[in-house]
Design a protein around this motif. Structure first.
Motif, PDB file in Angstrom:
ATOM      1  N   LYS A   1       0.843  -1.204   0.000  1.00  0.00           N
ATOM      2  CA  LYS A   1       0.000   0.000   0.000  1.00  0.00           C
ATOM      3  C   LYS A   1       0.875   1.250   0.000  1.00  0.00           C
ATOM      4  O   LYS A   1       0.596   2.227  -0.707  1.00  0.00           O
ATOM      5  CB  LYS A   1      -0.925  -0.004   1.223  1.00  0.00           C
ATOM      6  CG  LYS A   1      -2.125  -0.940   1.101  1.00  0.00           C
ATOM      7  CD  LYS A   1      -2.987  -0.875   2.353  1.00  0.00           C
ATOM      8  CE  LYS A   1      -4.204  -1.784   2.240  1.00  0.00           C
ATOM      9  NZ  LYS A   1      -5.064  -1.748   3.457  1.00  0.00           N
ATOM     10  N   LYS A   2       1.935   1.228   0.785  1.00  0.00           N
ATOM     11  CA  LYS A   2       2.868   2.357   0.782  1.00  0.00           C
ATOM     12  C   LYS A   2       3.543   2.492  -0.583  1.00  0.00           C
ATOM     13  O   LYS A   2       3.726   3.608  -1.091  1.00  0.00           O
ATOM     14  CB  LYS A   2       3.929   2.162   1.866  1.00  0.00           C
ATOM     15  CG  LYS A   2       3.403   2.266   3.292  1.00  0.00           C
ATOM     16  CD  LYS A   2       4.524   2.015   4.292  1.00  0.00           C
ATOM     17  CE  LYS A   2       4.010   2.069   5.727  1.00  0.00           C
ATOM     18  NZ  LYS A   2       5.084   1.753   6.702  1.00  0.00           N
TER      19      LYS A   2
ATOM     20  N   ARG B   1       1.160   4.145  -3.053  1.00  0.00           N
ATOM     21  CA  ARG B   1       1.065   5.588  -2.805  1.00  0.00           C
ATOM     22  C   ARG B   1       2.301   6.298  -3.362  1.00  0.00           C
ATOM     23  O   ARG B   1       2.193   7.363  -3.979  1.00  0.00           O
ATOM     24  CB  ARG B   1       0.922   5.859  -1.304  1.00  0.00           C
ATOM     25  CG  ARG B   1      -0.511   5.725  -0.778  1.00  0.00           C
ATOM     26  CD  ARG B   1      -0.565   6.169   0.676  1.00  0.00           C
ATOM     27  NE  ARG B   1      -1.909   6.256   1.195  1.00  0.00           N
ATOM     28  CZ  ARG B   1      -2.688   7.336   1.123  1.00  0.00           C
ATOM     29  NH1 ARG B   1      -2.242   8.423   0.506  1.00  0.00           N
ATOM     30  NH2 ARG B   1      -3.894   7.343   1.647  1.00  0.00           N
TER      31      ARG B   1
ATOM     32  N   TRP C   1      -8.582   7.334  -1.153  1.00  0.00           N
ATOM     33  CA  TRP C   1      -7.497   6.715  -0.408  1.00  0.00           C
ATOM     34  C   TRP C   1      -7.976   6.087   0.901  1.00  0.00           C
ATOM     35  O   TRP C   1      -7.403   5.097   1.365  1.00  0.00           O
ATOM     36  CB  TRP C   1      -6.398   7.737  -0.121  1.00  0.00           C
ATOM     37  CG  TRP C   1      -5.584   8.089  -1.332  1.00  0.00           C
ATOM     38  CD1 TRP C   1      -5.507   9.297  -1.955  1.00  0.00           C
ATOM     39  CD2 TRP C   1      -4.730   7.202  -2.076  1.00  0.00           C
ATOM     40  NE1 TRP C   1      -4.664   9.231  -3.044  1.00  0.00           N
ATOM     41  CE2 TRP C   1      -4.160   7.957  -3.134  1.00  0.00           C
ATOM     42  CE3 TRP C   1      -4.390   5.866  -1.953  1.00  0.00           C
ATOM     43  CZ2 TRP C   1      -3.275   7.403  -4.056  1.00  0.00           C
ATOM     44  CZ3 TRP C   1      -3.504   5.317  -2.869  1.00  0.00           C
ATOM     45  CH2 TRP C   1      -2.962   6.071  -3.906  1.00  0.00           C
TER      46      TRP C   1
ATOM     47  N   GLU D   1      -7.051   2.317   1.950  1.00  0.00           N
ATOM     48  CA  GLU D   1      -6.355   1.948   3.189  1.00  0.00           C
ATOM     49  C   GLU D   1      -7.171   0.958   4.013  1.00  0.00           C
ATOM     50  O   GLU D   1      -6.616   0.178   4.789  1.00  0.00           O
ATOM     51  CB  GLU D   1      -6.052   3.191   4.019  1.00  0.00           C
ATOM     52  CG  GLU D   1      -5.006   4.109   3.408  1.00  0.00           C
ATOM     53  CD  GLU D   1      -3.630   3.467   3.321  1.00  0.00           C
ATOM     54  OE1 GLU D   1      -3.412   2.405   3.919  1.00  0.00           O
ATOM     55  OE2 GLU D   1      -2.754   4.043   2.629  1.00  0.00           O
TER      56      GLU D   1
END
Length: 392
Positions: free
Chosen positions: A118-119, A122, A149, A153
């Motif tokens: 997920k990071k 982004r 977003w 998340e």
């Protein structure tokens, strides 16, 4: 390198399809696994398809880590996820096995890996502002699910794994393979694909979307008055919108005051270059063209572009279409094109038309014998247009 010397299409019991293209004496093969429908256009949660792609890809990459001469990549498109590999033909079957293993391995979908990817997503999407890209939605370019977003998340392992299980099924898989495979290597590949077809069998997906209508051409001047954008959609009876767009783009740059680029760049001095984007989506070509301008000249550029596409284009087509067709084929660099580009283009064709691309027939579109059809396709799609003009 030229065109393939042999093409074999094969479909397995549960719907998985594969096209093998033989290129003799080529040491490195190319394989593309296409997961149709697993793109960002219709996903239920923003970036869900992208996250599935990351997790499957990272699992495959770890399996290939100790094998030299292999390059794996993956990407999420609007209408598909793609897993590509350049590798010796002897490892092609392994690559397909890694894909099956990654789709079915619970270790690919852990909370820890999801948090990390997920990071990564982004960071991947945190790109510098691009005024041309930012204008595409206003022009009518196909877009993915609306940005959210918070929903991204909130995605948990069960949801992501379920998306993989329901979307990554045999009937949604088309595999493009190109290279110089021995009979033994090809047999081994088919055996692995037969196992993959059984392992990922699932309920048949809904019929692919093919649009019958196109959007009205549009011309936009941005708020800053430093960017003019043009957009239209392109169709051809021969399913060759891609080459029609490529040929038209060359035509617009012909060395003559009749061409849009030559007029704006050399006759008027309004621009430095024209920036283009084109692709296929749901069987229709989408073509965008941008001119970066000085604010004080923006209105004149807007008028020039509108006049160009509203006109007949006959003089430009009559004088320069044969040149543009040859230039388009040259720009494809068939003699030097890597196999990865061939499998990528063939994949795009299959995803949009659900038909295996015949390379000879595909490029025959721009042959001297077919130029009258190309003439009519470009004239119908690009000229005599009723353009919607928008000033933001």
């Amino acid at each position: 390198m030229g065109l393939d010397t042999q093409k074999v299409d094969k479909r397995f019991e549960h719907g998985l399809s594969v096209t093998y293209r033989k290129y003799s004496h080529y040491p490195i093969a190319s394989v593309v696994i296409n997961v149709m429908g697993a793109g960002s256009h219709s996903e239920p949660v923003y970036q869900l398809s992208h996250l599935v792609e990351h997790l499957v890809y990272m699992n495959m990459k770890s399996q290939a880590a100790l094998i030299p001469d292999i390059y794996i990549s993956a990407q999420t498109n609007l209408d598909s996820a793609q897993y590509s590999c350049r590798l010796p033909a002897a490892h092609a079957a392994e690559f397909c096995h890694w894909f099956q293993s990654a789709c079915q391995d619970p270790a690919a979908f852990t909370e820890q890996l999801m948090a990390r990817e997920k990071k990564a997503i982004r960071n991947e999407l945190n790109k510098p502002a691009n005024s041309c890209h930012d204008m595409l939605p206003d022009l009518g370019w196909a877009q993915g699910t609306e940005q959210d977003w918070s929903a991204f998340e909130a995605l948990d392992t069960a949801t992501v794994q379920a998306a993989c299980e329901s979307g990554y099924i045999s009937s949604q898989l088309h595999i493009e393979v190109a290279g110089d495979f021995s009979a033994t290597q090809l047999t081994e590949l088919y055996q692995v694909l037969e196992t993959l077809d059984v392992a990922l069998k699932g309920e048949p997906a809904v019929a692919p979307v093919r649009r019958e209508t196109v959007q009205q051409p549009k011309l936009i001047l941005n708020k800053e008055r430093n960017l003019v954008g043009y957009f239209c959609e392109v169709t051809t009876a021969s399913r060759n919108s891609y080459l029609a767009m490529a040929c038209a783009h060359q035509l617009f740059h012909a060395t003559t005051p009749l061409s849009l680029y030559h007029n704006l760049r050399f006759e008027k001095g309004y621009i430095y270059n024209l920036i283009r984007a084109y692709h296929l989506f749901q069987g229709v070509g989408q073509y965008a063209l941008f001119a970066q301008v000085q604010p004080e000249q923006a209105e004149r550029v807007l008028e020039e572009v509108e006049a160009f596409f509203s006109g007949s284009g006959d003089a430009l087509l009559d004088g320069f279409l044969p040149w543009a067709a040859k230039k388009s084929l040259s720009s494809q660099m068939l003699a030097m094109e890597p196999l990865s580009e061939i499998t990528k283009r063939a994949s795009q064709h299959y995803i949009n038309f659900h038909l295996s691309m015949d390379e000879k027939q595909f490029y025959q579109y721009l042959s001297d014998e077919n130029l009258e059809a190309v003439y009519q396709d470009i004239r119908r799609n690009y000229f005599n247009q009723n353009i919607e003009v928008v000033k933001l």
